[in-house]
Design a protein around this motif. Structure first.
Motif, PDB file in Angstrom:
ATOM      1  N   LEU A 161       0.827  -1.208   0.000  1.00 27.37           N
ATOM      2  CA  LEU A 161       0.000   0.000   0.000  1.00 27.37           C
ATOM      3  C   LEU A 161       0.863   1.260   0.000  1.00 27.37           C
ATOM      4  O   LEU A 161       0.541   2.243  -0.671  1.00 27.37           O
ATOM      5  CB  LEU A 161      -0.913  -0.005   1.223  1.00 27.37           C
ATOM      6  N   HIS A 186       2.012   2.049  -3.458  1.00 25.17           N
ATOM      7  CA  HIS A 186       0.967   2.654  -4.289  1.00 25.17           C
ATOM      8  C   HIS A 186       0.644   4.075  -3.848  1.00 25.17           C
ATOM      9  O   HIS A 186       0.198   4.895  -4.660  1.00 25.17           O
ATOM     10  CB  HIS A 186      -0.302   1.793  -4.249  1.00 25.17           C
ATOM     11  N   ALA A 232      -5.086   4.357  -0.893  1.00 26.38           N
ATOM     12  CA  ALA A 232      -4.112   3.543  -0.167  1.00 26.38           C
ATOM     13  C   ALA A 232      -4.199   3.800   1.332  1.00 26.38           C
ATOM     14  O   ALA A 232      -4.113   2.863   2.144  1.00 26.38           O
ATOM     15  CB  ALA A 232      -2.705   3.835  -0.679  1.00 26.38           C
TER      16      ALA A 232
END
Length: 401
Positions: free
Chosen positions: A240, A243, A253
């Motif tokens: 996450l 991203h 995210a």
């Protein structure tokens, strides 16, 4: 009803063949600690383990002399409760079969069968041990499915990989001869966490908050089984974070990360409450903290020590680690990179513990939880070899490793 894949049927058949090897008895110190959570809560409605410890010590005073000195005689200074280093997750996962067994024992007693309904007699211990074996199987099935669905590995290669890791590492020992330890349940909980993460990765932007909340929930349960297993949540967490570097994905995210962290914390709350009740504070026993050096002075010994190192006990895992390295270096494979990072964190935390040698253990048992990680590295190598040689030759090679 959807039929099981051939690989799953093979794994189930091997599991049935190994069932007679299961030792349905609680024996060692760690096993007693895990089992005592279950028996104490169900029958005494507390987490004071003195009567559980005394029961097992009386059964084998010579073999458990060290256990008595460590767990039965001393107490936690803040509460006066008996010490328990183990977390409660295994007891939680064992509880459905344990409670069903209790109901069966009560029914049997009404029919004249003289089995003590005390939570200690052989059906209760057997329930915990066989539950561990089943959870181990479920974990292996999750690993096989992850390899086939997310790793794009053939069913045959995935099955051979699992059989190699199952029978060629301590996994088989902790699913059969010592199922009262936490390692089979740990294998299940971590495999479920990583499987859910790989599924969310496959969905991409279509993954819902619920998908990421489930990852956190499973990771929290993994932490309940063995605290260090919660570190496997670093793989989805770092995913996450990667991203989040894109402005348009930052908010998504962050909300996914918050959902995952929140459910992980909620799942871990029972352990925090247990810490408070037994230790007097919301953290593990102070006796555990005294054994930790977070600089991880034994990092490389954990892997390479001739007497206790992971790769000396299970050389097949060195091949699996090499496969992970190849995937990261040549293919720039993101899951392989993140799984490698999670594995390194496991090496770090094991190297930080004073008892890194795992005295009395069969192999480097603390890495049983990482079976999916090792399978992710080993399966492509198995696939490549299978493309050149027959499956039986590959199986023979895995057996030698």
């Amino acid at each position: 009803m959807r039929r099981l894949a051939p690989g799953s049927r093979t794994l189930l058949a091997v599991f049935l063949l190994t069932l007679p090897l299961v030792t349905p008895r609680i024996r060692g110190a760690d096993e007693i600690e895990y089992f005592s959570y279950l028996r104490s809560w169900v029958f005494d409605r507390d987490l004071e383990f003195g009567n559980e410890y005394q029961h097992f010590y009386d059964r084998d005073p010579q073999g458990l002399a060290g256990f008595k000195a460590t767990f039965l005689d001393p107490r936690e200074k803040d509460t006066g409760y008996h010490i328990n280093f183990g977390p409660l997750g295994s007891a939680l996962l064992w509880s459905p079969l344990y409670l069903a067994t209790h109901a069966g024992v009560l029914l049997a007693r009404t029919l004249g069968v003289t089995i003590p309904a005390d939570g200690f007699s052989w059906p209760y211990e057997a329930a915990a041990c066989y539950a561990s074996a089943v959870y181990g199987l479920l974990g292996l099935l999750l690993v096989r499915h992850a390899l086939c669905r997310f790793g794009r590995v053939s069913d045959g290669a995935a099955t051979l990989t699992i059989l190699g890791l199952w029978l060629g590492t301590p996994v088989v020992y902790y699913m059969t001869l010592a199922p009262g330890f936490s390692h089979a349940t740990s294998l299940f909980a971590v495999s479920l966490t990583l499987w859910l993460w790989l599924r969310a990765r496959e969905k991409g932007e279509a993954a819902s908050l619920g998908d990421w909340a489930l990852i956190g929930l499973a990771g929290g349960v993994a932490g309940l089984v063995r605290e260090q297993d919660a570190l496997f949540l670093l793989a989805p967490g770092l995913d996450l974070l990667w991203h989040a570097r894109r402005p348009r994905l930052l908010a998504r995210a962050l909300t996914r990360g918050l959902a995952m962290a929140s459910t992980a914390l909620v799942a871990f709350v029972p352990q925090l409450l247990a810490y408070k009740m037994t230790n007097g504070h919301f953290k593990p026993s102070g006796h555990v903290g005294q054994k930790m050096n977070y600089l991880s002075p034994h990092f490389f010994q954990v892997l390479f020590d001739p007497s206790h190192g992971l790769f000396f006990w299970s050389p097949l895992l060195l091949l699996a680690a090499a496969g992970l390295a190849v995937a990261v270096w040549k293919r720039r494979d993101a899951p392989s990179l993140l799984l490698s990072g999670a594995l390194l964190f496991q090496v770090w935390i094991n190297g930080a513990v004073e008892s890194w040698t795992q005295a009395g253990a069969f192999g480097s048992r603390r890495f049983v939880a990482a079976t999916l990680v090792f399978a992710w590295g080993l399966a492509p190598l198995v696939s490549a070899v299978m493309a050149r040689w027959q499956g039986w030759a590959v199986a023979a090679g895995l057996g030698l490793a």
